[in-house]
Design an enzyme around this catalytic site. Structure first.
Site, PDB file in Angstrom:
ATOM      1  CE  LYS A   1       2.745  12.569  -5.086  1.00  0.00           C
ATOM      2  NZ  LYS A   1       1.758  11.537  -4.688  1.00  0.00           N
TER       3      LYS A   1
ATOM      4  CE1 TYR B   1      -2.915  14.282  -5.181  1.00  0.00           C
ATOM      5  CE2 TYR B   1      -1.968  15.472  -3.326  1.00  0.00           C
ATOM      6  CZ  TYR B   1      -1.813  14.691  -4.458  1.00  0.00           C
ATOM      7  OH  TYR B   1      -0.558  14.314  -4.858  1.00  0.00           O
TER       8      TYR B   1
ATOM      9  CG  HIS C   1       0.523  14.589  -8.951  1.00  0.00           C
ATOM     10  ND1 HIS C   1      -0.592  13.806  -8.787  1.00  0.00           N
ATOM     11  CD2 HIS C   1       0.172  15.585  -9.813  1.00  0.00           C
ATOM     12  CE1 HIS C   1      -1.584  14.322  -9.518  1.00  0.00           C
ATOM     13  NE2 HIS C   1      -1.151  15.404 -10.145  1.00  0.00           N
TER      14      HIS C   1
ATOM     15  CD  GLU D   1      -3.469  17.634 -11.608  1.00  0.00           C
ATOM     16  OE1 GLU D   1      -2.358  17.387 -12.152  1.00  0.00           O
ATOM     17  OE2 GLU D   1      -4.203  16.747 -11.139  1.00  0.00           O
TER      18      GLU D   1
HETATM   19  P1  CMP Z   1      -0.939  10.990  -6.873  1.00  0.00           P
HETATM   20  O1  CMP Z   1      -0.634  10.709  -8.292  1.00  0.00           O
HETATM   21  O2  CMP Z   1      -0.309  12.212  -6.280  1.00  0.00           O
HETATM   22  O3  CMP Z   1      -2.521  11.115  -6.685  1.00  0.00           O
HETATM   23  C1  CMP Z   1      -3.165  10.800  -5.476  1.00  0.00           C
HETATM   24  C2  CMP Z   1      -2.253  10.182  -4.481  1.00  0.00           C
HETATM   25  O4  CMP Z   1      -2.882   9.479  -3.440  1.00  0.00           O
HETATM   26  C3  CMP Z   1      -1.405   9.120  -5.170  1.00  0.00           C
HETATM   27  O5  CMP Z   1      -0.464   9.733  -6.000  1.00  0.00           O
HETATM   28  C4  CMP Z   1      -0.858   8.351  -3.990  1.00  0.00           C
HETATM   29  O6  CMP Z   1       0.300   8.956  -3.420  1.00  0.00           O
HETATM   30  C5  CMP Z   1      -1.998   8.456  -3.001  1.00  0.00           C
HETATM   31  N1  CMP Z   1      -2.752   7.222  -2.970  1.00  0.00           N
HETATM   32  C6  CMP Z   1      -3.522   6.690  -3.944  1.00  0.00           C
HETATM   33  N2  CMP Z   1      -4.078   5.549  -3.544  1.00  0.00           N
HETATM   34  C7  CMP Z   1      -3.641   5.338  -2.285  1.00  0.00           C
HETATM   35  C8  CMP Z   1      -3.854   4.311  -1.336  1.00  0.00           C
HETATM   36  N3  CMP Z   1      -4.636   3.275  -1.613  1.00  0.00           N
HETATM   37  N4  CMP Z   1      -3.231   4.426  -0.144  1.00  0.00           N
HETATM   38  C9  CMP Z   1      -2.454   5.485   0.129  1.00  0.00           C
HETATM   39  N5  CMP Z   1      -2.207   6.485  -0.740  1.00  0.00           N
HETATM   40  C10 CMP Z   1      -2.798   6.404  -1.930  1.00  0.00           C
END
Ligand code: CMP
Length: 141
Positions: free
Chosen positions: A10, A50, A116, A127
């Site tokens: 990221k 997303y 991620h 994905e």
């Molecule tokens: P990722 O695995 O990329 O999948 C979704 C992303 O949303 C996650 O990683 C986090 O970076 C973000 N995310 C998930 N939950 C929260 C939260 N409660 N607050 C802020 N960001 C979040």
């Protein structure tokens, strides 16, 4: 079973010059990089990626962050790659991530969490196809 999983390094990690350190973790864990590229996502591409989170309160901030700078996207291949890569990353919240995981060592916060990874075989397939054409994936044997 040999699986493929999808990974993003990221913007927070790219900005801090952590690409090599994170790729080293993949390789040390026996995960092979079979496709990779750098991209600067636009809002439409990040929102589509997303889509399952579009009703969550953190969605807009997540999209802003993911479009704030370049990312590296890659496909990782190996025995049980999906679960093993999730273990290597650690929990989404770096404060809950186990010692020695990528997120425990590099992530700054729940949002700026450095990497991620796909959470299931179904998301891995979706994905990977969202970012890579079949002929961009290089089987390593
Ligand atoms: P990722 O695995 O990329 O999948 C979704 C992303 O949303 C996650 O990683 C986090 O970076 C973000 N995310 C998930 N939950 C929260 C939260 N409660 N607050 C802020 N960001 C979040």
């Amino acid at each position: 079973t040999i699986e493929r999983t999808f990974s993003i390094v990221k913007p927070d990690a790219v900005k801090r010059n952590l690409v090599g350190a994170i790729y080293q973790r993949f390789e040390n864990a026996g995960l092979k990089i079979v496709a990779a590229k750098m991209l600067h996502l636009n809002a439409e591409k990040a929102q589509g990626f997303y889509a399952e989170h579009e009703n969550k309160p953190f969605f807009d901030d997540l999209v802003s962050f993911m479009t704030s700078g370049p990312v590296l996207v890659q496909v990782l291949e190996g025995e049980d790659a999906i679960v093993r890569y999730r273990e290597l990353m650690g929990k989404t919240n770096p404060e809950e991530a186990a010692c020695g995981t990528i997120r425990a060592d590099f992530a700054l916060s729940m949002r700026h969490n450095s990497v991620h990874g796909s959470d299931s075989p179904e998301s891995a397939a979706r994905e990977i196809a969202y970012f890579f054409a079949d002929d961009e994936i290089c089987p390593r044997g």
